[in-house]
Scaffold this motif. Structure first.
Motif, PDB file in Angstrom:
ATOM      1  N   GLY A  38      61.943  20.500  -8.239  1.00 15.81           N
ATOM      2  CA  GLY A  38      60.812  21.232  -7.672  1.00 15.81           C
ATOM      3  C   GLY A  38      60.513  20.908  -6.226  1.00 15.81           C
ATOM      4  O   GLY A  38      60.351  19.743  -5.858  1.00 15.81           O
ATOM      5  N   THR A  39      60.454  21.960  -5.399  1.00 10.80           N
ATOM      6  CA  THR A  39      60.096  21.872  -3.983  1.00 10.80           C
ATOM      7  C   THR A  39      58.712  22.477  -3.788  1.00 10.80           C
ATOM      8  O   THR A  39      58.416  23.552  -4.317  1.00 10.80           O
ATOM      9  CB  THR A  39      61.124  22.650  -3.132  1.00 10.80           C
ATOM     10  N   LEU A  40      57.864  21.817  -3.029  1.00 15.23           N
ATOM     11  CA  LEU A  40      56.544  22.362  -2.737  1.00 15.23           C
ATOM     12  C   LEU A  40      56.660  23.495  -1.718  1.00 15.23           C
ATOM     13  O   LEU A  40      57.120  23.287  -0.595  1.00 15.23           O
ATOM     14  CB  LEU A  40      55.630  21.277  -2.169  1.00 15.23           C
ATOM     15  N   VAL A  41      56.236  24.683  -2.103  1.00 11.45           N
ATOM     16  CA  VAL A  41      56.292  25.851  -1.226  1.00 11.45           C
ATOM     17  C   VAL A  41      54.930  26.543  -1.235  1.00 11.45           C
ATOM     18  O   VAL A  41      54.379  26.813  -2.308  1.00 11.45           O
ATOM     19  CB  VAL A  41      57.379  26.849  -1.689  1.00 11.45           C
ATOM     20  N   PRO A  42      54.375  26.850  -0.059  1.00  7.29           N
ATOM     21  CA  PRO A  42      53.060  27.488  -0.014  1.00  7.29           C
ATOM     22  C   PRO A  42      53.145  28.977  -0.336  1.00  7.29           C
ATOM     23  O   PRO A  42      54.198  29.596  -0.179  1.00  7.29           O
ATOM     24  CB  PRO A  42      52.626  27.275   1.435  1.00  7.29           C
ATOM     25  N   ASN A  43      52.032  29.568  -0.755  1.00  9.19           N
ATOM     26  CA  ASN A  43      52.002  31.014  -0.933  1.00  9.19           C
ATOM     27  C   ASN A  43      51.708  31.690   0.405  1.00  9.19           C
ATOM     28  O   ASN A  43      51.533  31.024   1.429  1.00  9.19           O
ATOM     29  CB  ASN A  43      50.986  31.419  -2.009  1.00  9.19           C
ATOM     30  N   ASP A  44      51.649  33.026   0.416  1.00  6.08           N
ATOM     31  CA  ASP A  44      51.567  33.766   1.673  1.00  6.08           C
ATOM     32  C   ASP A  44      50.282  33.493   2.449  1.00  6.08           C
ATOM     33  O   ASP A  44      50.288  33.457   3.673  1.00  6.08           O
ATOM     34  CB  ASP A  44      51.690  35.274   1.406  1.00  6.08           C
ATOM     35  N   ASP A  45      49.174  33.327   1.749  1.00  8.35           N
ATOM     36  CA  ASP A  45      47.918  33.102   2.462  1.00  8.35           C
ATOM     37  C   ASP A  45      47.590  31.624   2.628  1.00  8.35           C
ATOM     38  O   ASP A  45      46.483  31.263   3.049  1.00  8.35           O
ATOM     39  CB  ASP A  45      46.752  33.842   1.792  1.00  8.35           C
ATOM     40  N   LEU A  46      48.554  30.761   2.300  1.00  7.60           N
ATOM     41  CA  LEU A  46      48.433  29.323   2.527  1.00  7.60           C
ATOM     42  C   LEU A  46      47.290  28.673   1.757  1.00  7.60           C
ATOM     43  O   LEU A  46      46.780  27.625   2.153  1.00  7.60           O
ATOM     44  CB  LEU A  46      48.267  29.023   4.032  1.00  7.60           C
ATOM     45  N   SER A  47      46.879  29.288   0.671  1.00  4.07           N
ATOM     46  CA  SER A  47      45.743  28.759  -0.080  1.00  4.07           C
ATOM     47  C   SER A  47      46.154  27.803  -1.190  1.00  4.07           C
ATOM     48  O   SER A  47      45.313  27.122  -1.752  1.00  4.07           O
ATOM     49  CB  SER A  47      44.933  29.908  -0.684  1.00  4.07           C
ATOM     50  N   GLU A  48      47.436  27.767  -1.532  1.00  5.33           N
ATOM     51  CA  GLU A  48      47.894  26.921  -2.628  1.00  5.33           C
ATOM     52  C   GLU A  48      49.393  26.703  -2.483  1.00  5.33           C
ATOM     53  O   GLU A  48      50.043  27.318  -1.631  1.00  5.33           O
ATOM     54  CB  GLU A  48      47.560  27.600  -3.965  1.00  5.33           C
ATOM     55  N   ALA A  49      49.928  25.810  -3.272  1.00  4.37           N
ATOM     56  CA  ALA A  49      51.365  25.562  -3.277  1.00  4.37           C
ATOM     57  C   ALA A  49      51.897  25.708  -4.684  1.00  4.37           C
ATOM     58  O   ALA A  49      51.212  25.382  -5.658  1.00  4.37           O
ATOM     59  CB  ALA A  49      51.677  24.178  -2.740  1.00  4.37           C
ATOM     60  N   THR A  50      53.112  26.196  -4.786  1.00  5.71           N
ATOM     61  CA  THR A  50      53.785  26.259  -6.075  1.00  5.71           C
ATOM     62  C   THR A  50      55.037  25.402  -6.016  1.00  5.71           C
ATOM     63  O   THR A  50      55.550  25.093  -4.940  1.00  5.71           O
ATOM     64  CB  THR A  50      54.167  27.704  -6.432  1.00  5.71           C
TER      65      THR A  50
END
Length: 374
Positions: free
Chosen positions: A302-314
């Motif tokens: 698992g790599t930490l990647v932000p969502n488009d609006d930078l509000s969370e990471a998946t």
């Protein structure tokens, strides 16, 4: 805390600047003007160890449960295994990277809200990798400003030396507070890892603490196998279940250009007093937990990647491979779509933890399990 995560990705640009050893290679006159203090270095009062009895001197500490950045987890993430029970937890001492950018002084004041806020952001994406197997202690310290890494002025080294004195005071308090038999994990990034290398040399090597160290994660800072490791008190982590050992890596996508890093590295002196020139860099593979075998992307948990609006990471699994090359750098294949903050030469220093967050988490769990049965 989920909403606050948007600042994590936004602040990646600050981590780019806080690359310490690597960033100085790309600093030109403009950057020096922008970040290097033009004031005299002012010696700061050495903190007494008992200063760290105040919980406000810590960004993360076991009793700090509200707003503790080291307790952060990606949205929806759940460990396959339960967290370790209290009696089997490690004590994790984590030293955060540079978060102070001002040029009006050489060291960050402890009451600087901006740099402290950035430091908390960094801890969410880095120290959080260890929260399943231990209680994280992350001290506030009067870190050297970014400009200390962009100059040959003696004040730069003086600022680093002053910052290190705070780290030593925090570590001494940490050791005095935890049980005498509790396992310890040491970790840091960038400037934090620089201080960690010195701490290993000065506080661990040749002491009974060696037997309590599960592992030391010295990410984002060069460590010489030949001139540094012999003075740091621990062996190299050569296999995944090994304990009392050190891991270190510097992440590059391909094609990687680290010629200027090697040029600077070759000009430095190791802990044993010998030149680091042409000595081997320690390169650990955080996916496999060793120093030899390559890892396919499918092995990346698992790599930490932000969502488009930078509000969370998946957590994105199976996207980033890793292998150590003959020079001692960790190669991760083609430039990944993880964010825009890579350094020149395809240097992914900023993402040393994010790229392998779940594997680092699993690595610490495995080494802790191995430690507990020995």
């Amino acid at each position: 805390m989920a909403r606050k995560f948007l600042y994590f990705v936004a602040s990646m640009v600050i981590l780019v600047l806080a690359g310490a050893f690597v960033f100085r290679l790309y600093g030109d006159e403009l950057m020096e003007v922008a970040f290097v203090p033009d004031t005299e270095f002012t010696a700061q009062e050495v903190l007494k160890t008992n200063v760290y009895a105040d919980s406000s001197m810590w960004l993360a500490r076991p009793e700090l449960t509200k707003g503790n950045p080291a307790l952060w987890l990606p949205q929806g993430y759940k460990d396959a295994e339960p967290a370790l029970p209290e009696g089997q937890k490690a004590a994790v001492f984590f030293i955060h990277p540079t978060s102070f950018l001002m040029k009006d002084r050489w060291n960050a004041p402890l009451d600087d809200k901006e740099s402290q806020a950035r430091a908390r952001i960094f801890l969410r994406g880095q120290a959080s990798a260890f929260n399943a197997i231990g209680d994280v202690w992350a001290p506030r310290y009067r870190q050297a400003t970014l400009g200390a890494f962009l100059t040959t002025k003696p004040e730069g080294q003086q600022a680093l030396d002053a910052a290190y004195q705070d780290v030593l005071a925090a570590f001494d308090y940490f050791i005095a507070q935890i049980p005498d038999d509790q396992p310890i994990i040491l970790a840091g990034h960038s400037q934090g890892s620089l201080h960690l290398t010195n701490l290993l040399k000065d506080r661990v090597a040749g002491t009974p603490l060696v037997n309590r160290i599960v592992a030391a994660y010295v990410a984002g800072w060069p460590v010489s196998v030949d001139t540094d490791i012999p003075e740091m008190g621990l062996d190299i982590c050569e296999v995944p279940d090994q304990t009392h050992c050190i891991l270190s890596w510097q992440s590059f996508a391909e094609p990687a250009d680290y010629s200027r890093i090697l040029k600077t590295y070759d000009m430095t002196i190791g802990f044993n007093g010998q030149p680091r020139k042409d000595s081997r860099l320690l390169c650990s593979n955080p996916i496999n937990g060793d120093i030899d075998s390559p890892a396919l992307a499918t092995a990346n948990l698992g790599t930490l990647v932000p969502n488009d609006d930078l509000s969370e990471a998946t957590l994105v699994t199976g996207s980033i491979p890793a292998r150590c090359d003959k020079q001692g750098f960790l190669l991760i294949g083609d430039p990944p779509e993880i964010g825009p903050y890579a350094l020149p030469g395809n240097n992914y220093h900023v993402y040393d933890y994010s790229l392998f967050w779940a594997n680092i988490r699993a690595d610490a769990r495995l080494r802790m399990a191995s430690f507990l049965v020995r």
